[in-house]
Write an enzyme that holds these catalytic residues in place. Structure first.
Site, PDB file in Angstrom:
ATOM      1  N   GLU A 402      30.211 -30.887 -31.319  1.00 47.31           N
ATOM      2  CA  GLU A 402      29.302 -31.332 -32.379  1.00 47.31           C
ATOM      3  C   GLU A 402      28.181 -30.325 -32.588  1.00 47.31           C
ATOM      4  O   GLU A 402      27.663 -30.173 -33.686  1.00 47.31           O
ATOM      5  CB  GLU A 402      28.702 -32.701 -32.032  1.00 47.31           C
ATOM      6  CG  GLU A 402      29.094 -33.750 -33.040  1.00 47.31           C
ATOM      7  CD  GLU A 402      28.503 -35.109 -32.753  1.00 47.31           C
ATOM      8  OE1 GLU A 402      29.192 -36.082 -33.048  1.00 47.31           O
ATOM      9  OE2 GLU A 402      27.374 -35.222 -32.256  1.00 47.31           O
ATOM     10  N   HIS A 431      50.387 -31.459 -13.478  1.00 48.89           N
ATOM     11  CA  HIS A 431      51.666 -32.141 -13.672  1.00 48.89           C
ATOM     12  C   HIS A 431      51.835 -32.570 -15.120  1.00 48.89           C
ATOM     13  O   HIS A 431      52.666 -33.414 -15.426  1.00 48.89           O
ATOM     14  CB  HIS A 431      51.754 -33.344 -12.727  1.00 48.89           C
ATOM     15  CG  HIS A 431      51.633 -32.920 -11.301  1.00 48.89           C
ATOM     16  ND1 HIS A 431      52.727 -32.619 -10.534  1.00 48.89           N
ATOM     17  CD2 HIS A 431      50.547 -32.689 -10.536  1.00 48.89           C
ATOM     18  CE1 HIS A 431      52.310 -32.230  -9.323  1.00 48.89           C
ATOM     19  NE2 HIS A 431      50.990 -32.267  -9.313  1.00 48.89           N
ATOM     20  N   LYS A 564      32.941 -41.146 -41.962  1.00 46.40           N
ATOM     21  CA  LYS A 564      32.267 -42.429 -42.137  1.00 46.40           C
ATOM     22  C   LYS A 564      32.084 -42.739 -43.611  1.00 46.40           C
ATOM     23  O   LYS A 564      32.200 -43.878 -44.044  1.00 46.40           O
ATOM     24  CB  LYS A 564      30.907 -42.396 -41.446  1.00 46.40           C
ATOM     25  CG  LYS A 564      31.001 -42.588 -39.969  1.00 46.40           C
ATOM     26  CD  LYS A 564      29.611 -42.720 -39.392  1.00 46.40           C
ATOM     27  CE  LYS A 564      29.678 -42.657 -37.880  1.00 46.40           C
ATOM     28  NZ  LYS A 564      28.356 -42.465 -37.304  1.00 46.40           N
TER      29      LYS A 564
HETATM   30  O1  LIG Z   1      23.346 -43.294 -31.602  1.00 48.04           O
HETATM   31  P1  LIG Z   1      23.877 -43.493 -32.966  1.00 48.04           P
HETATM   32  O2  LIG Z   1      22.842 -43.281 -34.022  1.00 48.04           O
HETATM   33  O3  LIG Z   1      24.545 -44.834 -33.098  1.00 48.04           O
HETATM   34  O4  LIG Z   1      24.949 -42.398 -33.242  1.00 48.04           O
HETATM   35  C1  LIG Z   1      26.138 -42.331 -32.512  1.00 48.04           C
HETATM   36  C2  LIG Z   1      26.855 -41.057 -32.846  1.00 48.04           C
HETATM   37  O5  LIG Z   1      27.062 -41.067 -34.252  1.00 48.04           O
HETATM   38  C3  LIG Z   1      27.690 -39.941 -34.798  1.00 48.04           C
HETATM   39  O6  LIG Z   1      29.016 -39.909 -34.489  1.00 48.04           O
HETATM   40  C4  LIG Z   1      27.042 -38.649 -34.404  1.00 48.04           C
HETATM   41  O7  LIG Z   1      27.870 -37.597 -34.802  1.00 48.04           O
HETATM   42  C5  LIG Z   1      26.800 -38.591 -32.928  1.00 48.04           C
HETATM   43  O8  LIG Z   1      26.044 -37.465 -32.608  1.00 48.04           O
HETATM   44  C6  LIG Z   1      26.073 -39.817 -32.470  1.00 48.04           C
HETATM   45  O9  LIG Z   1      25.876 -39.754 -31.096  1.00 48.04           O
END
Ligand SMILES: O=P(O)(O)OC[C@H]1O[C@H](O)[C@H](O)[C@@H](O)[C@@H]1O
Length: 651
Positions: A402, A431, A564
């Protein structure tokens, strides 16, 4: 069981008697007379003596455009094979951190002295960059924020007194709360002790706690932990079912920096439903770790949850293990969190030197750069030879990928940078896929994580004369390292004495800094997440209803990555499909529709394939949707709803 105050103490736990030299310089280990390990171990030794072979290392042509200034790297390179020269290289480059009992061996990466010299100015720039970052520069310009995970383990580094106060206060609050839960002062609504933790979070809000739990939780922790880290209903059901009646003594920790990540929200809603069905009051067992005033924070405040802990905006999710995100679950499992912090702080200090050879994070970055041509041309395979470090590679996957997986460099050039990380553990992986690593496509370099201490003192025994189970593990690691090298596959070895809170903290610190330095070497920003904020309008009504929040910040919904956003669009389309089907199903007689007709009526003929998939998914899940025909022949399908929802029709 240790009290929390002792868990939070800062006494070093390393035993200076556990010297690496004893183990690594102990040749009799290799002189086993057993047929099986002997074969494995002797092969590489034989191969080591084969003449040096050159391998091509062509940098892909299209990458040269964006990397005109790359330091010179010989195109034809053969790795050193002469045992004496290799030994000299090993000794010359071996990095040792005495206090941490940590070693870094970069001798099996083939960088040349010329290469190191040419990289020197880049490293000096990277060191300066890290110094400025620690002083509070706006290292994440997209969000206009500082990047301060280093302050979490040394709050006196924080650039403003208020930040130091916040860090210290949060740490005290975590220790205090964990102490009270573990000691039974804070009880369940039934007046019992909490026995379980259910952690709900994803990405950086799950991977660190998962790694640390696997690495460090004692066999019988005061509270056992399980995780919901996805929006998979079956996975969620499984976790809740496993808790069974212990749901009543489960502390639910909901972790989300943004406080609005859909998977985490869904996990929360599912758990709250399970609580309702069990006649339990969720609020009395719920804990939130999130940014102040986030959707989650407001929900927890309004509903009066048991506790709330802050996540600071200047800590990124993937570097949040040393914040409340990682520390609270760890402390509740009886893990000494101040030792974790101390390990990271000592490692940070070591990584502040501007002498490349003495800076372990810089050495790692140098190896990554060399091995992957500074463009991610090779993957990083992480192989911890210790079961408890199984999740380290998964944890690193997010931290590295990331941070480094970026389209643009700091000058706006399209570079599509990155470094792919995968791996599980040795010797198990021998393995599985090591066959390919040794003989197949040459698209990786390896990182071995070695733990010298096999078992706690006094517990070892010889399963064959002169040979312990741990000797096998050691032999497998060394044998694989040699075998890979003999086939010109480069590797790094990181060695720690034991898996302790201190060494785990140090490992996290080491890789966090290596990522920052490497990012600077390749001229990208490791700390931002372009395209993080985009709008998902879809779940508004659902959110308001379910989370009982009056106004929501849905217009700034953190979509974080394109996936998303796409998910939001699919769900929006599903709503339109349902509305169209509902309208047709409310007719007299009911009007079954083909997929084409649904797509037309949704004014989305271009989305016909997605509409078909939405319908197939709903049909497979008892969603009052009746499909006639065969899903295998989409054009034959006619669909309608089992019942007409009149309210929806006029909504
Ligand atoms: O902690 P949050 O705001 O719920 O985010 C959870 C995750 O969301 C996304 O996938 C980001 O790419 C991550 O870097 C982050 O850790």
């Amino acid at each position: 069981m240790a009290s929390l105050s002792s868990l939070c103490s800062s006494s070093p736990s390393l035993n200076p008697k556990h010297s690496i030299c004893k183990t690594t310089l102990n040749p009799p280990r290799l002189k086993t007379s057993l047929a099986y390990p002997a074969r494995t171990l002797l092969t590489p030794t034989r191969t080591l003596l084969t003449p040096t072979r050159s391998i091509a290392r062509d940098i892909p042509a299209d990458l040269s455009k964006t990397n005109d200034n790359l330091p010179y790297k010989p195109k034809q390179l053969g790795l050193e094979k002469d045992p004496n020269s290799l030994w000299n290289r090993y000794v010359d480059w071996l990095y040792q951190h005495k206090e941490l009992g940590l070693y870094l061996d970069v001798s099996r990466i083939g960088f040349t002295d010329e290469f190191v010299s040419e990289m020197e100015p880049r490293f000096q720039k990277a060191f300066k960059y890290m110094e400025e970052l620690e002083k509070g520069s706006i290292a994440n310009p997209d969000e206009g924020r500082m990047v301060g995970h280093y302050w979490l383990r040394n709050s006196s580094l924080a650039p403003k007194p208020i930040l130091k106060t916040q860090i210290d206060k949060a740490l005290d609050a975590v220790c205090d709360f964990a102490d009270q839960v573990v000691s039974g002062k804070i009880k369940t609504p039934d007046g019992e002790r909490f026995t379980q933790i259910l952690s709900v979070g994803i990405g950086g809000s799950a991977l660190g706690p998962q790694f640390v739990a696997e690495a460090l939780a004692p066999d019988n922790p005061p509270l056992k932990i399980r995780f919901i880290d996805n929006t998979d209903p079956a996975g969620i059901d499984h976790q809740i079912a496993q808790l069974g009646p212990e749901l009543a003594s489960t502390l639910v920790i909901v972790i989300s920096k943004s406080g609005g990540t859909p998977e985490t929200r869904n996990g929360l809603l599912e758990v709250q439903k399970a609580f309702r069905e069990a006649g339990l009051d969720f609020a009395k067992q719920g804990v939130a770790i999130t940014q102040e005033n986030s959707l989650l924070d407001n929900t927890a405040r309004i509903e009066g949850w048991l506790a709330r802990f802050p996540m600071f905006d200047w800590v990124g999710g993937r570097t949040s293990e040393m914040s409340a995100v990682g520390l609270l679950p760890a402390a509740l499992q009886g893990i000494d969190i101040r030792e974790m912090l101390a390990g990271a702080a000592v490692m940070d200090e070591a990584n502040r030197t501007t002498v490349l050879r003495n800076n372990p994070a810089a050495l790692l970055a140098l190896c990554w750069y060399w091995a992957s041509d500074g463009v991610g041309s090779k993957d990083m395979v992480v192989l911890p030879y210790k079961d408890s470090l199984l999740l380290f590679s998964r944890y690193l996957q997010q931290l590295v990928m990331e941070s480094l997986g970026k389209e643009l460099d700091l000058d706006g050039n399209r570079v599509n940078q990155g470094l792919a990380v995968y791996g599980n553990k040795g010797s198990t992986d021998q393995h599985a896929y090591i066959q390919q690593l040794r003989e197949g496509v040459h698209n990786f370099f390896a990182t071995f994580i070695e733990v010298l201490r096999d078992r706690p003192p006094g517990h070892d025994w010889e399963l064959e004369p002169g040979v312990t189970c741990g000797d096998y593990l050691f032999g497998m690691l060394q044998g694989t390292r040699s075998a890979l090298y003999a086939n010109d596959r480069e590797s790094i070895t990181v060695t720690v004495q034991e898996v302790t809170p201190r060494s785990v903290g140090a490992l996290i610190g080491l890789y966090e800094r290596a990522v920052g330095i490497y990012a600077s070497l390749v001229n990208i920003n490791a700390y931002h997440q372009p395209g993080k904020y985009c709008c998902i309008l879809l779940p508004i009504s659902h959110l308001i209803l379910e989370m009982k929040v009056i106004s929501v910040v849905v217009l700034a919904w953190p979509c974080v990555e394109a996936g998303k956003k796409a998910a939001g669009e699919v769900l929006a389309l599903q709503k339109r499909v349902l509305a169209v089907l509902n309208e047709a199903s409310c007719k007299e007689p009911v009007e079954p529709l083909t997929i084409e007709e649904v797509a037309d009526r949704c004014h989305a003929p271009e989305d016909i394939e997605m509409i078909y998939k939405i319908i197939a998914h709903m049909a497979a899940n008892d969603r009052a949707l009746i499909a006639e025909g065969s899903c295998g022949s989409p054009r034959s399908l006619k669909v309608f709803l089992g019942e007409c929802n009149v309210d929806e029709l006029y909504a």
